[in-house]
Design an enzyme around this catalytic site. Structure first.
Site, short mmCIF file in Angstrom:
data_model
loop_
_atom_site.label_atom_id
_atom_site.label_comp_id
_atom_site.label_asym_id
_atom_site.label_seq_id
_atom_site.Cartn_x
_atom_site.Cartn_y
_atom_site.Cartn_z
N CYS A 164 0.83 -1.20 0.00
CA CYS A 164 0.00 0.00 0.00
C CYS A 164 0.86 1.25 0.00
CB CYS A 164 -0.96 0.01 1.18
SG CYS A 164 -0.15 0.12 2.76
N HIS B 1 -1.51 1.16 7.63
CA HIS B 1 -1.94 1.11 6.23
C HIS B 1 -1.88 2.51 5.64
CE1 HIS B 1 -4.14 0.00 2.69
NE2 HIS B 1 -5.15 0.82 2.97
#
Length: 1037
Positions: free
Chosen positions: A454, A843
Site C-alpha cells: 500500500c 496502512h
C-alpha cells in the site's frame, strides 16, 4: 331458380341486365323454397364462389349465397356441415387445392352466416384440428394471413390447452419460413401486411392465454439460435418483438444468459439474427431487446460473444442509419455497441470510413429529423474519438466534416464512456457468485495490494492524480526503452485506460523497489516517493549526458520531430522528450520541472555577522512538528487507564524500520508521553513557518565561524528561492523521543487548507552565495534531521558553480543581501494518509482531487483572491510567512447538498476507488484518530499566462488535454483488456458451475470493503479496535 341463375351466368346478356336478373333472384329468396331447391342454390353459389371464371361470377355467387342463407338458415346449416368443411380443408374443391386462399375465404364467409347456429360449434372443433395441421405444413405468407384473418374473427377456431401451445410454436416457426421474394414496392408492402396479420394473431392469442407466451418465445430463440447452415430464418420474426411485453425483458434475458444449456455458438447466432431484425421497417422495440441482450451477456461476462458479434455486425448496423424508417433504433444499438466496446478501437475503426459520407448525406437532405439525428450521431463520434485518440490520420476528415456541430463537454463524454463499458454493466441477472467486478462509478482504476504494497499504491495514485505530471509522462517518446520512466508511463496508461477495476502493478514494483526494501515487508511511502523521484531524475540526467556525447550527425537524428513515431522507432533508442518542445538550453529533467525547487540555507555568525549560504535543490520538504507552549514542562506519565495521545512509534525520520526477528522492543514499550496543552490544532502553514523559522545554534550545536576561527553562537535560516510546480510536504510524524527513549508517532491533528500561500524569496546575486562545504551545517541536534529538506542529488557541475562569500557588518548584509519575497499560491491536489499506531504496522491510502483540465488553472477560476494580494511581489510581513487561503462561499464545505462537491475528491484505498469530499479529508483524523495526514501534494497556481516569476509559461508546460496514446502503449492496453475479458468470462463460467453446490458468498474486493477508509487489517482502520500490537502476522498492508 338455380337453373335460371346458371343460365344467366352463361348467357351473352350485358352486365346491367345480368345484375337486374340477379337482383330478382335474390328477392325470390324471401319466398318459400323447397329444401332441394335451397341445396341446389347453395351448391351453385359455392361453385361460383370457388370456381368462378371471373370476379363478377364470384361476386354474384357470394351475394346470392348470403341472401338464401339468411332466409333459409336451417337448410344452409344442413348444407354447410362439419363433413363438408372437413372435405374442403383436407381435399379441396374440384381442381382447387385444400390450401387455396379461396377455400379459406369461403369458409370464413360461411361461418359469419352460421355464427348463431348451434352446429357451428362442431365446425369450430373441426377447424381447430385442421388449422393446426395446416400451420405445421408451414403455409406461405398469403395463406397464413388469410388463416389469421379467419382465426382473429373466430377465436373459437384456435386450438386450446396443449394444442394451443403447439399451435403458437408452429405459427412462430411458420413465420420463420416467410421469405420475401418481392421486387416491387407494392409487393413488399403486401408482404409486410401479411406478416403483420399473422403476428397480430399471435399477439391476440398471447393476451387471451398467457401460458402460450413463454413457449412461443422459447421457440423464437430456438429458431434464431439454430446453427443449421441449410436454414436461415426469415427476418419477419422481428415483427413479433413489438408484441412481447417490455416488462418481461429482465426475466427473459436472465433465462437466456444464465442457461448453461445454451452454447456460445447458439447465443452468437441468435444475437446476430436479432441485430438483423433492425432492418424490419415496422418493428418496434427491436433495439430495446438487442441492447438488453447485449447488457445481459456483459453482466454474466460472456465477452467472447460480445466481441465476435460486435465485429461481425457493426458495419451492418451502421448501414441502417441511412434509412429513416429504422434509423433511430439502429443508432441506439450502434451507440451501445461502440461505447461498450472499450478494450480496443477495432470496432470503431471499422465504421470510421463510413462516417463522413453519412454526415454529408444527412446534411444534404435538409430534413428537421435528419438534423436532430445528426446531433446525436456526432456526439457519439466525439465520444469515440476521445476514447481512442492518437489516430489523426483517421479522424482528420471526420473532424472537418462535423466542425460546425456542437461538441459535448469532456465531463459528459467521460460519464458516458464510464457508464457504457461492458465491465460497468449493472448485473441484475446474476446473483452473488456472478456479480460483476467492474470499475467503480468514479471511472478510476484501483491498484491491487501485492502484499504490504500500500506504500507504493498510495504514491502511484498520488503521482497519477498530478494531472500535468501524468500528461507529460504519457507524452514522452520512449520507444525501445526499458527505463523506470517507461514502466511508469505504461502503468499510467493502464490506470487511465484499462477496463480492470483494479490493476496489479507487479512489473513496476519489481523495478521501483529500493534495494534495501525487503519484499513483502511494510515500508515508508515517503521514502519510496523520494527514491523513485531521485531515480527518475538520475535516469534522465544519464540519458542527457549520453546524448550530448554523441557525434553531431547522431545529434541531428535525435533532433528530429518527436511527434514523428518513425524517428525514434527506427533508431530503437530512448528519447526522454515530450510531445511539446522544450527550450534548447533547458537541460532540466522532468522531475526538476515538476517537483524541483531550490532551498537556500544560510548561517550568520552572531559575533561577526558573517553569512554563509548554500543553495540546494529539493523535491519535498520534511516538516517537523513545532513544540507546544508547555514543552518546557516535564512530561506527565500516563496511567494505565488513560487513553494515550502519542503512542509508541517506529523510525526516526519517516522511515520504516522493520523490527528485527525476535525483537519485542517496540511491542513491549509501554511508556507513553503526552504533553498537556489546550492549544488549537496545528495547521500545515504552521509547520511550514516552523520549518522556515530561524534557528539558534548554540552550546553543543555551536557554529564554527571561519572568520572568527572558533565556535560561535549563530543563526540558521532557510529560504525557498525557487518554487516547484508541485510542492510535496511530508509531515514528520515518526520520530525518536530522546527523553522518553521510545519511538513514537505523533497523532496530533493537522488542519489541511485547500489552498495556501507559500513564501518564495528572489535569489541573491551569485556573488553573495557561498558554499557551505567548509561550514559544519550538519549539527548534532536531535531535531536537526527533521529540519533538513529531502533533496535531489546535486550534480558535480552545480557543486563547482557554488561559491562562498563573506560579508562584514550587519548593516551591509541587510543592505546588499535582502531578498524580495513573493507569495506563491498553491492548491491542494493529493493527501497520503497513514492509518495505524506505528510505522511497523498500519496502512496507507490516499485522497486525490478529481481535476479536469490543468491542475492549477481550474482552481484559479474560482479562487481569484489568491491573485489579488500578489501585488508587485515586494517583501512584506504577510508575504514572508506561509498562510492558508480561506475558500470562497461557493467553494465552502458548508454546503453538503452540493452534488459537485461530493465528486471533487476521490479516495484511493488499494483496489477500491470511491467518491468523497474535501470535508472528509479535513475531518478524517477527528473521526478516526489513528488516521493522519502524512504526505501532502500542492499544485502551484499561476497567474494567467505567467509563472511565479512573472514570466510567460513555456509552450506545453501545462497540457490542457490528455495526450493521445502511443501505438506501443495502446497495443499493450488492448491486449490486456482482451485478456481481462477472457479472464472474467472464464471466472463467470467456473463460478456458475460451482454455484449450485456452494452455500457461501464472498466479496471480490476483500475484507477491507467493510472497514473505514484507512483499514487494511486490525491495526489500521479509523478507530477499528486497535488490535495492532497483538500480532504482526495479522497486519495486512
Amino acid at each position: 331458380m338455380d337453373k335460371i341463375l346458371e343460365g344467366l351466368i352463361s348467357s351473352d346478356h350485358s352486365v346491367p341486365v345480368k345484375r337486374a336478373i340477379v337482383k330478382k333472384v335474390m328477392e325470390a329468396a324471401e319466398k318459400e323454397v323447397t329444401e332441394e331447391q335451397c341445396r341446389a342454390m347453395f351448391m351453385l353459389t359455392t361453385r361460383l364462389i370457388l370456381l368462378g371464371e371471373d370476379a363478377f361470377q364470384k361476386k354474384i355467387g357470394s351475394q346470392v349465397l348470403e341472401a338464401y342463407a339468411r332466409y333459409h338458415r336451417s337448410e344452409f346449416e344442413h348444407f354447410f356441415n362439419k363433413d363438408f368443411v372437413l372435405s374442403l380443408l383436407q381435399q379441396g374443391y374440384g381442381q382447387l387445392d385444400h390450401r387455396d386462399l379461396a377455400i379459406i375465404d369461403y369458409i370464413h364467409c360461411c361461418l359469419r352466416l352460421l355464427i348463431s347456429c348451434p352446429s357451428v360449434l362442431e365446425i369450430f372443433s373441426v377447424i381447430q384440428v385442421e388449422v393446426l395441421r395446416m400451420v405445421c405444413e408451414h403455409p406461405e405468407p398469403a395463406l397464413g394471413a388469410h388463416l389469421s384473418t379467419l382465426l382473429s374473427d373466430f377465436m373459437q377456431c384456435i386450438p386450446r390447452d396443449k394444442s394451443g401451445i403447439l399451435f403458437c410454436q408452429q405459427l412462430v416457426r411458420t413465420i420463420s419460413y416467410f421469405n420475401c421474394c418481392a421486387t416491387q414496392e407494392q409487393e413488399l408492402r403486401e408482404y409486410v401486411h401479411q406478416v403483420t396479420k399473422v403476428c397480430t394473431l399471435l399477439q391476440n392469442i398471447w393476451k387471451a392465454d398467457q401460458a402460450t407466451l413463454l413457449p412461443s418465445l422459447q421457440e423464437v430463440f430456438a429458431i434464431i439460435s439454430s446453427t443449421d447452415p441449410s436454414f436461415d430464418p426469415s427476418i419477419a420474426l422481428a415483427n413479433l418483438v413489438q408484441h412481447i411485453p417490455i416488462q418481461m425483458i429482465t426475466v427473459l434475458i436472465k433465462s437466456l444468459t444464465t442457461d448453461q444449456n445454451v452454447k456460445d455458438a447458439n447465443m452468437t447466432k441468435a444475437l446476430c439474427r436479432m441485430i438483423d431484425w433492425l432492418s424490419w421497417p415496422l418493428a418496434q422495440h427491436v433495439d430495446t431487446w438487442v441492447i438488453a441482450l447485449l447488457k445481459g451477456l456483459a453482466a454474466v461476462q460472456k465477452f467472447t460473444i460480445l466481441i465476435d458479434v460486435t465485429l461481425l455486425k457493426i458495419e451492418l448496423v451502421f448501414s441502417r442509419l441511412r434509412y429513416p424508417i429504422v434509423r433511430q433504433g439502429a443508432l441506439a444499438v450502434l451507440s451501445h455497441m461502440l461505447l461498450s466496446f472499450q478494450h480496443s478501437p477495432e470496432a470503431f475503426h471499422l465504421v470510421v470510413p463510413h462516417v463522413v459520407p453519412l454526415v454529408q448525406s444527412l446534411n444534404a437532405d435538409g430534413l428537421p429529423t435528419s438534423k436532430a439525428f445528426l446531433l446525436q450521431f456526432t456526439e457519439l463520434i466525439h465520444c469515440m474519438m476521445y476514447q481512442y485518440s492518437g489516430f489523426p490520420d483517421l479522424y482528420d476528415h471526420i473532424v472537418e466534416a462535423i466542425k460546425d456541430l456542437p461538441k459535448p463537454p469532456e465531463e459528459k463524454i467521460k460519464l458516458v464512456l464510464n457508464q457504457s463499458a461492458w465491465t460497468s454493466q449493472s448485473n441484475s441477472f446474476a446473483s452473488g457468485l456472478l456479480k460483476q467486478t467492474g470499475k467503480s462509478e468514479t471511472g478510476k482504476t484501483g491498484l491491487i495490494n501485492l502484499g504490504n504494497t500500500c506504500f507504493m499504491n498510495s504514491i502511484i495514485q498520488t503521482l497519477f492524480m498530478a494531472t500535468d505530471f501524468r500528461r507529460h509522462v504519457l507524452s514522452l517518446h520512449l520507444n525501445g526503452s526499458n527505463t523506470l520512466m517507461k514502466k511508469l508511463q505504461l502503468l499510467f496508461a493502464f490506470l487511465a485506460h484499462t477496463q480492470r477495476a483494479a490493476y496489479a502493478p507487479r512489473n513496476f514494483l519489481d523495478v521501483s523497489r529500493p534495494p534495501w526494501f525487503n519484499a513483502g515487508s511494510q515500508q515508508d511511502c515517503s521514502e519510496y516517493l523520494r527514491f523513485i523521484l531521485d531515480r527518475l531524475h538520475e535516469e534522465e540526467k544519464t540519458i542527457q549526458i549520453l546524448e550530448s556525447a554523441k557525434p553531431k550527425d547522431a545529434a541531428k537524428v535525435d533532433g528530429e520531430d518527436p511527434t514523428n513515431p518513425t524517428s525514434s522507432k527506427d533508431q530503437g533508442e530512448t528519447h526522454l522528450t515530450g510531445a511539446e518542445t522544450k527550450p534548447a538550453n533547458d537541460r532540466r529533467t522532468l522531475i526538476e520541472n515538476m517537483f524541483g525547487g531550490k532551498l537556500v540555507t544560510g548561517i550568520r555568525c552572531m559575533l561577526c555577522n558573517c553569512i554563509s549560504e548554500k543553495e540546494e535543490p529539493f523535491t519535498d520538504l520534511s516538516l517537523a512538528f513545532c513544540p507546544s507552549v508547555s514543552s518546557q514542562d516535564s512530561p506527565k506519565q500516563l496511567g494505565p487507564s488513560e487513553e494515550p495521545k502519542v503512542l509508541c512509534q517506529g523510525s526516526v525520520n519517516g522511515g520504516s524500520e522493520a523490527p528485527e526477528p525476535g525483537s519485542s522492543t517496540t511491542l513491549n514499550t509501554n511508556v507513553h508521553c503526552e504533553q498537556e496543552t489546550n492549544e488549537p490544532p496545528r495547521s500545515v502553514p504552521d509547520l511550514v513557518n516552523y520549518f522556515l523559522a530561524p534557528e539558534i545554534l548554540d552550546e553543543d550545536n555551536a557554529y564554527f565561524c571561519e572568520k572568527c576561527s572558533s565556535l560561535q553562537r549563530a543563526e540558521r535560516t532557510m529560504k525557498v528561492v525557487s518554487a516547484p510546480e508541485y510542492l510535496i510536504l511530508t509531515l514528520l510524524r515518526f520520530s525518536y523521543d530522546a527523553k522518553c527513549h521510545i519511538r513514537r508517532k505523533i497523532l496530533d491533528n493537522v488542519t489541511i487548507p485547500r489552498a495556501l500561500r507559500f513564501p518564495v524569496h528572489a535569489p541573491s546575486l551569485p556573488g553573495q552565495r557561498s558554499s557551505a562545504a567548509s561550514s559544519p551545517l550538519q549539527v548534532d541536534s536531535p531535531e536537526s534531521s527533521e529540519n533538513l529538506a529531502k533533496k535531489l542529488k546535486p550534480s558535480q557541475r552545480d557543486e563547482e558553480e557554488e561559491k562562498k562569500t563573506r560579508m562584514d557588518g550587519a548593516g551591509e548584509t541587510n543592505e546588499a543581501g535582502e531578498m524580495s519575497v513573493q507569495s506563491v499560491p498553491y492548491v491542494l491536489v493529493s493527501v497520503v494518509m497513514h492509518s495505524g499506531l506505528s510505522s511497523e504496522s498500519g496502512h496507507y491510502y490516499s485522497y486525490g482531487r478529481n481535476i479536469n483540465g490543468s491542475d492549477g488553472a481550474q482552481y484559479a477560476a474560482h479562487h481569484s483572491p489568491l491573485q489579488d494580494s500578489l501585488g508587485s511581489g515586494q517583501a512584506t510581513c504577510s508575504l514572508c510567512t506561509c498562510s492558508a487561503v480561506p475558500s470562497p462561499p461557493e467553494q465552502s464545505d458548508t454546503l453538503p447538498n452540493s452534488a459537485q462537491e461530493g465528486k471533487d475528491w476521490l479516495l484511493f484505498n488499494d483496489s477500491r476507488v470511491t467518491f468523497t469530499s474535501f470535508q472528509s479529508v479535513q475531518n478524517i483524523t477527528n473521526r478516526f484518530p489513528k488516521d493522519t495526514a502524512y504526505v501532502l501534494m500542492y499544485r502551484k497556481q499561476e497567474l494567467p499566462g505567467q509563472n511565479s516569476n512573472g514570466e510567460p509559461l513555456a509552450n506545453g508546460m501545462r497540457p490542457n488535454a490528455e495526450p493521445p496514446l502511443q501505438k506501443e502503449l495502446l497495443d499493450a492496453i488492448i491486449k490486456d483488456n482482451k485478456l481481462y475479458l477472457q479472464e472474467q468470462e472464464l471466472n463467470a463460467r467456473t463460478q456458475a458451475l460451482q454455484a449450485p453446490s456452494s452455500s457461501c458468498s464472498f466479496r471480490p474486493n476483500g475484507s477491507d470493503d467493510n472497514n473505514p477508509p484507512g483499514s487494511c487489517g486490525p491495526s489500521g482502520g479509523g478507530g477499528g479496535g486497535g488490535g495492532g500490537f497483538n500480532t504482526i502476522s495479522r497486519l495486512v498492508f
